[in-house]
Each structure stands twice: as C-alpha cells, then as structure tokens.
Design a protein around this motif. Structure first.
Motif, short mmCIF file in Angstrom:
data_model
loop_
_atom_site.label_atom_id
_atom_site.label_comp_id
_atom_site.label_asym_id
_atom_site.label_seq_id
_atom_site.Cartn_x
_atom_site.Cartn_y
_atom_site.Cartn_z
N LEU A 165 0.84 -1.20 0.00
CA LEU A 165 0.00 0.00 0.00
C LEU A 165 0.87 1.26 0.00
CD1 LEU A 165 -2.84 -0.98 2.50
CD2 LEU A 165 -3.04 -0.71 0.03
N SER A 166 1.98 1.21 0.71
CA SER A 166 2.89 2.36 0.70
C SER A 166 3.53 2.52 -0.67
CB SER A 166 3.97 2.20 1.78
OG SER A 166 4.91 1.20 1.44
N ASP A 168 2.09 1.73 -3.43
CA ASP A 168 1.03 2.22 -4.31
C ASP A 168 0.99 3.75 -4.29
OD1 ASP A 168 -1.49 1.59 -5.94
OD2 ASP A 168 -2.27 2.92 -4.37
N ARG A 169 1.27 4.34 -3.15
CA ARG A 169 1.29 5.80 -3.07
C ARG A 169 2.49 6.38 -3.83
NH1 ARG A 169 -0.70 4.32 2.12
NH2 ARG A 169 1.36 4.33 3.07
N GLN A 170 3.58 5.62 -3.90
CA GLN A 170 4.76 6.07 -4.64
C GLN A 170 4.61 5.85 -6.14
OE1 GLN A 170 7.60 3.81 -1.71
NE2 GLN A 170 8.83 5.28 -2.84
N PRO A 172 1.52 5.01 -8.24
CA PRO A 172 0.08 4.74 -8.41
C PRO A 172 -0.28 4.13 -9.76
CG PRO A 172 0.55 7.09 -8.57
CD PRO A 172 1.80 6.44 -8.08
N ALA A 177 -2.08 -1.33 -4.75
CA ALA A 177 -3.07 -1.45 -3.68
C ALA A 177 -4.09 -2.53 -3.98
CB ALA A 177 -3.78 -0.12 -3.46
#
Length: 215
Positions: A165-166, A168-170, A172, A177
């Motif tokens: 999930l972390s 995915d933020r980097q 996208p 995610a």
C-alpha cells in the motif's frame, strides 16, 4: 462485538506440533512463514511467532484462507497474545540478487533475529530447512496445521500488504493497492506501458522482458 466474535469457523490449525516440541524439552517454539514469494513486485516478508501454551484464537488458520478483513482483525490479537513476534523483509533487489528461495530464507533468518527472545526450536512452513544452528522441523502445509505457523502467515501477509500500500502511493500507475504486486492482467499491462519500477523483481518473467535500462 469483540474481535473474537468476528469468527464463526473453528480453527483448522492446532498446537500439536508445539506441544510435541515442548514434550521433547524445548521451551520457546517459533512458527515461521512468509508472504510474497510469487508476486512480480515488492519484498518477500517472513514472520516468526512464539505462542503461549494456552493460546486460543478462534478462526486462525492459513492466511490464504482468510479474507483481508479477517486477517486485519486477527493481526492485533496475535500481536497481543503472542509471547514474541519477529518480522523480516528481503527487498526486490535482494530477490533479484539472491533468487527468491535464498531471499525467502534470508527474510526468515531476519524474522528470527527480531524476536525478543531466541527460540530453541523452529516450525517452518514448507520443505526447506533454514541454515541456522537451531533445532527445527519443516511441515508441509504447516500454515494449516500449526497455530504458530498460521499466526506467522497472518503477520507476514498483513505486513507485506501494508508495504505494498505504501508503494502504491509512490507508484500509483501500477495499482499495487489492488493486486499487491501479483501478476494480474492489469498489472502486466502497466509494466508493459510504464516499464518496471524500482520495486519490481527484474529477474522475474513478466518483468525482465520490459527492463529498458541497466539496473
């Protein structure tokens, strides 16, 4: 409603192997399992869990048989009740350098090293022993047969999902995610479109074909 009431099915795993080890004189028996051997991206995460003799957590079994919601509810209960929990991680770069088996064993050794107390016996999911000087037993389908291994499987899976999930933020554009790095159709299409990220396993089929630069 308490956490325990969320689960209606009986636990498949038992403390049989742990009890057998204690009868042989071992005091601290750690269950070992991993999550993330198969994905195209992200680390492999291992957990080592030592459970108390009277441990009880209805619904606990192999993390692959549990929904994300149930794993999320079991995770803090395992942390609360366990005698000790250790987590080890081997990165995508280490997987590429060592190969997935050796990286998995490295993550497992790191998980053992992170335990607050050193175990004197290991119960390891699968068939591959660890290169450590600790008494150990490998157990096929151990995550469905040993509560310690089942607990380790849940810890490893939840921690790895949080890592993805972390990422995915980097990154996208890859949808980490949703698929957590596994080789879904959408993920493979994203790799083809954008090329691999720094978190992709560049020696894995489905990724290495799209490596454009020296890494």
């Amino acid at each position: 409603m308490t956490t325990l009431n969320l689960f209606t099915e009986a636990a498949v795993s038992t403390l049989y192997f742990e009890e057998q080890a204690r009868q042989r004189g071992f005091q601290l028996v750690a269950g070992i399992d991993e999550a993330g051997r198969g994905p195209l991206a992200g680390p492999v995460v291992a957990a080592a869990v030592v459970l108390p003799e009277q441990f009880l957590l209805p619904g606990l079994t192999d993390s692959k048989k549990l929904s994300e919601k149930k794993r999320a509810a079991l995770y803090p209960e395992i942390r609360r009740q366990a005698t000790a929990v250790g987590v080890g991680v081997a990165s995508a770069a280490e997987i590429d350098r060592l190969n997935i088996l050796q990286a998995t064993l490295l993550a497992m050794r790191r998980a053992i090293a992170r335990l607050a107390e050193s175990p004197d016996h290991l119960l390891i999911d699968g068939i591959t022993p660890l290169p450590v000087k600790i008494s150990q037993q490998t157990i096929k389908q151990g995550d469905s047969r040993s509560l310690s291994i089942a607990a380790a499987s849940v810890i490893a899976k939840v921690v790895r999902d949080r890592i993805m999930l972390s990422f995915d933020r980097q990154f996208p554009e890859y949808g980490f995610a949703k698929h957590k790095g596994y080789g879904t159709k959408d993920h493979c299409q994203a790799i083809a479109a954008f090329g691999p990220s720094s978190q992709h396993r560049k020696t894995f089929g489905g990724v290495k074909e799209h490596v454009r630069d020296v890494w």
